[in-house]
Design an enzyme around this catalytic site. Structure first.
Site, PDB file in Angstrom:
ATOM      1  N   HIS A 169       0.828  -1.206   0.000  1.00  0.00           N
ATOM      2  CA  HIS A 169       0.000   0.000   0.000  1.00  0.00           C
ATOM      3  C   HIS A 169       0.866   1.260   0.000  1.00  0.00           C
ATOM      4  O   HIS A 169       0.653   2.174  -0.798  1.00  0.00           O
ATOM      5  CB  HIS A 169      -0.886  -0.051   1.244  1.00  0.00           C
ATOM      6  CG  HIS A 169      -1.751   1.144   1.485  1.00  0.00           C
ATOM      7  ND1 HIS A 169      -3.098   1.148   1.231  1.00  0.00           N
ATOM      8  CD2 HIS A 169      -1.469   2.370   1.999  1.00  0.00           C
ATOM      9  CE1 HIS A 169      -3.610   2.333   1.560  1.00  0.00           C
ATOM     10  NE2 HIS A 169      -2.637   3.095   2.033  1.00  0.00           N
ATOM     11  N   GLU A 170       1.862   1.297   0.887  1.00  0.00           N
ATOM     12  CA  GLU A 170       2.688   2.500   1.001  1.00  0.00           C
ATOM     13  C   GLU A 170       3.591   2.693  -0.216  1.00  0.00           C
ATOM     14  O   GLU A 170       3.841   3.825  -0.639  1.00  0.00           O
ATOM     15  CB  GLU A 170       3.515   2.459   2.288  1.00  0.00           C
ATOM     16  CG  GLU A 170       2.710   2.372   3.573  1.00  0.00           C
ATOM     17  CD  GLU A 170       1.676   3.480   3.733  1.00  0.00           C
ATOM     18  OE1 GLU A 170       1.804   4.525   3.061  1.00  0.00           O
ATOM     19  OE2 GLU A 170       0.731   3.294   4.518  1.00  0.00           O
ATOM     20  N   HIS A 176       1.699   4.515  -2.757  1.00  0.00           N
ATOM     21  CA  HIS A 176       1.779   5.971  -2.580  1.00  0.00           C
ATOM     22  C   HIS A 176       3.111   6.510  -3.085  1.00  0.00           C
ATOM     23  O   HIS A 176       3.167   7.558  -3.737  1.00  0.00           O
ATOM     24  CB  HIS A 176       1.632   6.327  -1.103  1.00  0.00           C
ATOM     25  CG  HIS A 176       0.263   6.186  -0.557  1.00  0.00           C
ATOM     26  ND1 HIS A 176      -0.870   6.601  -1.224  1.00  0.00           N
ATOM     27  CD2 HIS A 176      -0.177   5.686   0.635  1.00  0.00           C
ATOM     28  CE1 HIS A 176      -1.935   6.365  -0.467  1.00  0.00           C
ATOM     29  NE2 HIS A 176      -1.535   5.811   0.655  1.00  0.00           N
TER      30      HIS A 176
END
Length: 330
Positions: free
Chosen positions: A245-246, A249
């Protein structure tokens, strides 16, 4: 990592040949041994200068207030980020690259893990190498489309594990002077080098990351709860998808619930609008009933538990590649 089955996105894949574009060759190798260790004196580290999370996003655990995330992007800030990427892409690339056959090319991302510990024990944050290696495998499976989503060209290569015992940096507190000192002291490589910081995190967060930008940000990188790595103790967030997920980003993806049911959502055409984060795995939830599609709870950019998440979409692949070419490609 929890088995999710070889399911493919129900979104149209007819645009895949447009989105899967050529980016040549890996970035420079970080010249360092795989494992290094040592305590760092915070008095010798750098000091905070400016806002360390001007483009940061955080992933919170259930029950943690959504508003508590560091520097949540507003619609205006998200639009400004997109304009910056578009402008840089136009300068560096000029015209859209040619499409290439699926799976024929790759972008190698050098990865450096900084293991931040209070003391040299597992309970003190010093996670074993096996968890780190398992995390890199999860990244390669997730971004390689092997968990059921779209194939991306990103491949992750572990270059270094840096072990640091420093109680002043433990837990890692977002937007703190200690976090600024830590990153200024430890970060290595260029914009194409993924620096991952693990440790105990403050404020019930699972992780946060910086977006790509024109100039190298000394705070650039990803922070994740150490025990969220595969085999960690942070169930049900211990299969490695917090890092996935990170890193999303870090490659310029927004949350699937960006802007809620209004505006441009996450600025990706093939993810449905979502009113708020999904916790657990609320199958067939439709929080934006007036917009097409069910909530994208299986997308890595939602907040679902790890066992529920398995996909990126081709629209997200295009967005990541464009940002890579605009800002991170050497």
């Amino acid at each position: 990592m929890a088995f999710r089955g070889l399911r493919w996105s129900s979104r149209s894949t007819g645009v895949a040949s447009v989105f899967l574009v050529l980016l040549l060759g890996p970035g420079p190798v970080v010249a360092a041994p795989l494992e290094s260790a040592g305590a760092v004196d915070p008095d010798c580290a750098g000091t905070a200068a400016g806002d360390p999370h001007a483009n940061a996003r955080a992933k919170a655990r259930p029950g943690a207030p959504h508003a508590a995330e560091p520097n949540e992007l507003t619609a205006a800030e998200a639009a400004a980020q997109d304009r910056a990427v578009d402008s840089a892409y136009a300068r560096r690339v000029g015209v859209a690259p040619l499409g290439v056959p699926h799976g024929k090319v790759g972008i190698t991302v050098d990865v450096v893990f900084h293991v931040i510990a209070e003391r040299r024990t597992r309970a003190g944050g010093d996670i074993p190498l096996a968890l780190i290696e398992a995390q890199v495998k999860v990244l390669n499976d997730s971004f390689g489309g092997r968990t059921g989503g779209a194939w991306t060209p990103f491949r992750f290569k572990l270059r270094q594990v840096n072990r640091v015992v420093n109680p002043a940096w433990y837990p890692i507190v977002p937007e703190s002077s200690a976090e600024a000192q830590m990153k200024r002291a430890l970060r290595v490589g260029g914009k194409h080098t993924l620096n991952v910081y693990t440790g105990l995190l403050d404020e019930e967060l699972l992780g946060w990351a910086t977006f790509p930008k024109q100039d190298l940000d000394p705070y650039d990188g990803v922070v994740v709860l150490g025990e969220s790595l595969p085999g960690g103790t942070a169930a049900p967030y211990n299969a490695g998808d917090t890092a996935t997920h990170e890193v999303g980003h870090w490659l310029n993806l927004y949350h699937t619930f960006q802007d809620g049911c209004d505006g441009q959502g996450d600025h990706v055409v093939d993810t449905a609008a979502e009113a708020e984060p999904a916790f657990g795995c609320p199958e067939r939830r439709d929080s934006c009933a007036t917009r097409p599609g069910l909530d994208p709870i299986h997308n890595f950019m939602d907040y679902s538990v790890d066992a529920c998440m398995y996909e990126f979409t081709y629209g997200q692949v295009f967005r990541m590649i464009k940002a890579w070419k605009a800002f991170r490609e050497p």
